[in-house]
Design a protein around this motif. Structure first.
Motif, PDB file in Angstrom:
ATOM      1  N   ALA A 191      12.203   0.706  -9.066  1.00 24.52           N
ATOM      2  CA  ALA A 191      10.983   0.085  -9.335  1.00 24.52           C
ATOM      3  C   ALA A 191      10.059  -0.384  -8.129  1.00 24.52           C
ATOM      4  O   ALA A 191       8.803  -0.124  -8.152  1.00 24.52           O
ATOM      5  N   THR A 192      10.652  -0.296  -6.969  1.00 25.25           N
ATOM      6  CA  THR A 192      10.013  -0.693  -5.700  1.00 25.25           C
ATOM      7  C   THR A 192       9.465   0.731  -5.354  1.00 25.25           C
ATOM      8  O   THR A 192       8.013   0.593  -4.798  1.00 25.25           O
ATOM      9  N   LEU A 193       9.954   1.799  -5.532  1.00 21.95           N
ATOM     10  CA  LEU A 193       9.228   2.939  -5.269  1.00 21.95           C
ATOM     11  C   LEU A 193       8.002   3.140  -6.045  1.00 21.95           C
ATOM     12  O   LEU A 193       6.974   3.784  -5.600  1.00 21.95           O
ATOM     13  N   ASP A 194       8.126   3.060  -7.312  1.00 23.85           N
ATOM     14  CA  ASP A 194       7.261   3.118  -8.248  1.00 23.85           C
ATOM     15  C   ASP A 194       5.932   2.555  -8.108  1.00 23.85           C
ATOM     16  O   ASP A 194       4.976   2.965  -8.016  1.00 23.85           O
ATOM     17  N   ARG A 195       6.283   1.183  -7.736  1.00 17.91           N
ATOM     18  CA  ARG A 195       5.066   0.290  -7.444  1.00 17.91           C
ATOM     19  C   ARG A 195       4.762   0.482  -6.177  1.00 17.91           C
ATOM     20  O   ARG A 195       3.312   0.739  -5.914  1.00 17.91           O
ATOM     21  N   PHE A 196       5.262   1.105  -5.040  1.00 14.76           N
ATOM     22  CA  PHE A 196       4.407   1.292  -3.642  1.00 14.76           C
ATOM     23  C   PHE A 196       3.734   2.725  -4.125  1.00 14.76           C
ATOM     24  O   PHE A 196       2.608   3.003  -3.733  1.00 14.76           O
ATOM     25  N   LEU A 197       4.329   3.720  -4.990  1.00 13.49           N
ATOM     26  CA  LEU A 197       3.484   4.925  -5.114  1.00 13.49           C
ATOM     27  C   LEU A 197       2.173   4.781  -5.860  1.00 13.49           C
ATOM     28  O   LEU A 197       1.341   5.256  -5.426  1.00 13.49           O
ATOM     29  N   GLN A 198       2.214   3.613  -6.805  1.00 11.27           N
ATOM     30  CA  GLN A 198       0.854   3.651  -7.565  1.00 11.27           C
ATOM     31  C   GLN A 198      -0.134   2.730  -6.655  1.00 11.27           C
ATOM     32  O   GLN A 198      -1.347   2.972  -6.921  1.00 11.27           O
ATOM     33  N   SER A 199       0.487   1.980  -5.685  1.00 12.32           N
ATOM     34  CA  SER A 199      -0.314   1.159  -4.776  1.00 12.32           C
ATOM     35  C   SER A 199      -0.992   2.244  -3.613  1.00 12.32           C
ATOM     36  O   SER A 199      -2.166   1.806  -3.193  1.00 12.32           O
ATOM     37  N   ILE A 200      -0.408   3.403  -3.546  1.00  7.67           N
ATOM     38  CA  ILE A 200      -1.360   4.333  -2.737  1.00  7.67           C
ATOM     39  C   ILE A 200      -1.633   5.581  -3.846  1.00  7.67           C
ATOM     40  O   ILE A 200      -1.797   6.706  -2.927  1.00  7.67           O
ATOM     41  N   GLN A 201      -2.162   5.129  -5.027  1.00  8.20           N
ATOM     42  CA  GLN A 201      -2.693   6.152  -5.774  1.00  8.20           C
ATOM     43  C   GLN A 201      -2.081   7.364  -6.117  1.00  8.20           C
ATOM     44  O   GLN A 201      -2.487   8.414  -6.291  1.00  8.20           O
ATOM     45  N   ARG A 202      -0.670   7.236  -6.346  1.00 11.89           N
ATOM     46  CA  ARG A 202       0.109   8.309  -6.858  1.00 11.89           C
ATOM     47  C   ARG A 202       0.825   7.869  -8.035  1.00 11.89           C
ATOM     48  O   ARG A 202       1.210   6.660  -8.290  1.00 11.89           O
ATOM     49  N   TRP A 204      13.409  -8.293  -4.222  1.00 13.03           N
ATOM     50  CA  TRP A 204      12.563  -8.675  -5.375  1.00 13.03           C
ATOM     51  C   TRP A 204      11.332  -9.614  -4.981  1.00 13.03           C
ATOM     52  O   TRP A 204      10.199  -9.553  -5.796  1.00 13.03           O
ATOM     53  N   LEU A 205      11.286 -10.366  -4.167  1.00  8.09           N
ATOM     54  CA  LEU A 205      10.253 -11.203  -3.491  1.00  8.09           C
ATOM     55  C   LEU A 205       9.057 -10.438  -3.434  1.00  8.09           C
ATOM     56  O   LEU A 205       7.971 -10.577  -3.578  1.00  8.09           O
ATOM     57  N   LEU A 206       9.387  -9.471  -2.299  1.00  9.39           N
ATOM     58  CA  LEU A 206       8.162  -8.424  -1.917  1.00  9.39           C
ATOM     59  C   LEU A 206       8.000  -7.376  -3.038  1.00  9.39           C
ATOM     60  O   LEU A 206       6.797  -6.961  -2.961  1.00  9.39           O
ATOM     61  N   GLN A 207       8.600  -7.340  -4.006  1.00  8.64           N
ATOM     62  CA  GLN A 207       8.336  -6.240  -5.109  1.00  8.64           C
ATOM     63  C   GLN A 207       7.044  -7.069  -6.022  1.00  8.64           C
ATOM     64  O   GLN A 207       6.264  -6.475  -6.591  1.00  8.64           O
ATOM     65  N   HIS A 208       7.124  -8.320  -5.862  1.00 11.20           N
ATOM     66  CA  HIS A 208       5.947  -9.197  -6.335  1.00 11.20           C
ATOM     67  C   HIS A 208       4.992  -9.511  -5.402  1.00 11.20           C
ATOM     68  O   HIS A 208       4.316 -10.461  -5.637  1.00 11.20           O
ATOM     69  N   GLY A 209       4.807  -8.857  -4.515  1.00 12.02           N
ATOM     70  CA  GLY A 209       3.931  -9.180  -3.445  1.00 12.02           C
ATOM     71  C   GLY A 209       2.487  -8.484  -3.813  1.00 12.02           C
ATOM     72  O   GLY A 209       2.263  -8.361  -4.953  1.00 12.02           O
ATOM     73  N   ASN A 210       1.685  -8.207  -2.784  1.00 16.72           N
ATOM     74  CA  ASN A 210       0.465  -7.927  -3.096  1.00 16.72           C
ATOM     75  C   ASN A 210      -0.271  -6.572  -2.323  1.00 16.72           C
ATOM     76  O   ASN A 210      -1.057  -5.807  -2.813  1.00 16.72           O
ATOM     77  N   THR A 211       0.620  -5.961  -1.384  1.00 18.75           N
ATOM     78  CA  THR A 211       0.022  -4.938  -0.648  1.00 18.75           C
ATOM     79  C   THR A 211       1.034  -3.894  -0.933  1.00 18.75           C
ATOM     80  O   THR A 211       2.306  -4.155  -1.184  1.00 18.75           O
ATOM     81  N   PRO A 212       0.700  -2.484  -0.298  1.00 15.99           N
ATOM     82  CA  PRO A 212       1.618  -1.393  -0.232  1.00 15.99           C
ATOM     83  C   PRO A 212       2.628  -1.472   0.780  1.00 15.99           C
ATOM     84  O   PRO A 212       3.784  -1.275   0.264  1.00 15.99           O
ATOM     85  N   ASP A 213       2.213  -2.461   1.723  1.00 13.77           N
ATOM     86  CA  ASP A 213       3.395  -2.812   2.823  1.00 13.77           C
ATOM     87  C   ASP A 213       4.530  -3.523   2.182  1.00 13.77           C
ATOM     88  O   ASP A 213       5.823  -3.437   2.485  1.00 13.77           O
ATOM     89  N   ASP A 214       3.909  -4.410   1.329  1.00 12.50           N
ATOM     90  CA  ASP A 214       5.073  -5.148   0.715  1.00 12.50           C
ATOM     91  C   ASP A 214       5.810  -4.451  -0.149  1.00 12.50           C
ATOM     92  O   ASP A 214       6.985  -4.743   0.068  1.00 12.50           O
ATOM     93  N   TYR A 215       5.384  -3.434  -1.082  1.00 14.58           N
ATOM     94  CA  TYR A 215       6.131  -2.780  -1.857  1.00 14.58           C
ATOM     95  C   TYR A 215       7.181  -1.823  -0.965  1.00 14.58           C
ATOM     96  O   TYR A 215       8.400  -1.605  -1.281  1.00 14.58           O
ATOM     97  N   LEU A 216       6.693  -1.203   0.026  1.00 11.73           N
ATOM     98  CA  LEU A 216       7.519  -0.365   0.885  1.00 11.73           C
ATOM     99  C   LEU A 216       8.676  -1.071   1.321  1.00 11.73           C
ATOM    100  O   LEU A 216       9.617  -0.459   1.454  1.00 11.73           O
ATOM    101  N   LEU A 217       8.257  -2.099   2.141  1.00 12.64           N
ATOM    102  CA  LEU A 217       9.099  -2.990   2.684  1.00 12.64           C
ATOM    103  C   LEU A 217      10.294  -3.251   1.410  1.00 12.64           C
ATOM    104  O   LEU A 217      11.573  -3.401   1.757  1.00 12.64           O
ATOM    105  N   ALA A 218       9.920  -3.765   0.075  1.00 14.22           N
ATOM    106  CA  ALA A 218      10.666  -4.070  -0.682  1.00 14.22           C
ATOM    107  C   ALA A 218      11.663  -2.785  -0.917  1.00 14.22           C
ATOM    108  O   ALA A 218      12.818  -2.921  -1.130  1.00 14.22           O
ATOM    109  N   HIS A 219      11.128  -1.652  -1.113  1.00 15.92           N
ATOM    110  CA  HIS A 219      11.961  -0.445  -1.096  1.00 15.92           C
ATOM    111  C   HIS A 219      13.008  -0.217  -0.286  1.00 15.92           C
ATOM    112  O   HIS A 219      13.949   0.050  -0.243  1.00 15.92           O
ATOM    113  N   VAL A 220      12.450  -0.349   1.321  1.00 12.60           N
ATOM    114  CA  VAL A 220      13.391  -0.177   2.398  1.00 12.60           C
ATOM    115  C   VAL A 220      14.630  -1.159   2.068  1.00 12.60           C
ATOM    116  O   VAL A 220      15.699  -0.909   2.384  1.00 12.60           O
ATOM    117  N   LEU A 221      14.365  -2.265   1.732  1.00  8.35           N
ATOM    118  CA  LEU A 221      15.317  -3.489   1.718  1.00  8.35           C
ATOM    119  C   LEU A 221      16.277  -3.122   0.242  1.00  8.35           C
ATOM    120  O   LEU A 221      17.426  -3.851   0.164  1.00  8.35           O
TER     121      LEU A 221
END
Length: 319
Positions: A126-137, A91-108
């Motif tokens: 939610a973590t996958l959605d945020r990662f996808l949008q951070s890489i322009q998907r 949950w903390l990395l879901q509120h991070g700032n970078t694609p790597d934060d969101y991807l790691l949040a998804h892994v966790l």
């Protein structure tokens, strides 16, 4: 040995013991790390509730960034212990700032979901959605809202709402309010076809080139998934394995979504399949894999403590 030499030796040994104790004393215990993660997660949730206008946006963002940086330190040091630690870090990395934060949040997010922790299915979506949008998907679960009012949900663009409700149900998500689609003519596809389709896809140890017309087995697998025919954890895992034979990015993303669903539903081999499908999807997007399941490809390997719960060893997939 002279008495003076013995005395000096004892003094050196005593100093080394004291120094070691001091170093050990300065290192947080695992219990302290777990308490710190729980405290930061609680602070983060409180900040989310209190942030109501733009006047505090800089302060709000700074606190989020500081917490995410600290979580990354903890994860890199292999200091996550319980699944509650994993979920708090997620949950903390879901509120991070970078694609790597969101991807790691998804892994966790996935291992806690496989064990049935509360809200873990939503966390995986939610973590996958945020990662996808951070890489322009486009986001695919529509968990990310573009509305400033929490009571009003307006999916943040870009989004793709084509996922069937059967998959959303596996993630324990509420049905979407959308126009009812026309009934399809003919017989509803059956997931019992998937075993045959997987055999048809093998000898394709190499994925089907994305530039070629999709073969019948791939077209049929897509139809079965789109029709919402998947029910059991084995259905989801089989469909993921079939789609994993494709080279198309959208197929590989869907394979990962299905493998994660199989994990959330309790499939015995769901977690290693989740890791492999994520690696394949990342490579198709031009990014390094994270679990190391594709041995010939570039890697940005996660800490071994993160791969182990997925049934993986130091170099990736156990064979």
């Amino acid at each position: 040995m002279a008495a003076s030499s013995i005395g000096r030796a004892l003094l050196l040994v005593g100093s080394a013991i004291l120094l070691g104790a001091a170093v050990q004393e300065g290192k947080p215990s695992q219990k302290e790390i777990s308490r710190e993660l729980a405290r930061m997660a609680a602070e983060d949730q409180q900040d989310q509730k209190e942030w109501v206008d733009d006047s505090r946006s800089d302060h709000f963002s700074r606190r989020q960034a500081e917490r995410a940086a600290r979580v990354n330190e903890i994860v890199a040091a292999g200091q996550l212990a319980s699944l509650e630690d994993w979920q708090n870090a997620c949950w903390l990395l879901q509120h991070g700032n970078t694609p790597d934060d969101y991807l790691l949040a998804h892994v966790l997010s996935v291992p806690p979901g496989a064990k049935g922790l509360p809200f873990a299915g939503f966390a995986s979506a939610a973590t996958l959605d945020r990662f996808l949008q951070s890489i322009q998907r486009p986001q695919i679960f529509l968990t990310q809202s573009g509305s400033g009012d929490p009571a009003v949900f307006a999916p943040l663009e870009p989004f793709d709402d084509s996922l069937p409700e059967s998959i959303r149900k596996a993630y324990r998500l509420d049905p979407l309010k959308r126009a009812r689609k026309e009934e399809r003519a003919g017989k509803t596809p059956s997931p019992r076809e998937l075993a045959r389709l997987l055999k048809a896809a093998a000898p394709a140890s190499l994925p089907t080139p994305a530039t070629e017309p999709a073969p019948e087995w791939l077209v049929r697998a897509r139809e079965i998934v789109a029709a919402g025919a998947l029910k059991s954890e084995e259905d989801h895992a089989l469909a993921a394995r079939v789609l994993l034979r494709s080279a198309a990015v959208d197929d590989l993303l869907l394979a990962h979504v299905l493998a994660t669903a199989a994990s959330l539903l309790g499939h015995d081999e769901g977690l290693p399949l989740t890791a492999e499908t994520l690696d394949r999807f990342l490579l198709a997007c031009g990014q390094p894999q994270r679990f190391g399941t594709v041995l010939e490809a570039s890697s940005s390997l996660l800490h071994e403590n993160l791969r182990r719960p997925y049934g993986l060893g130091p170099r990736g997939k156990e064979r």
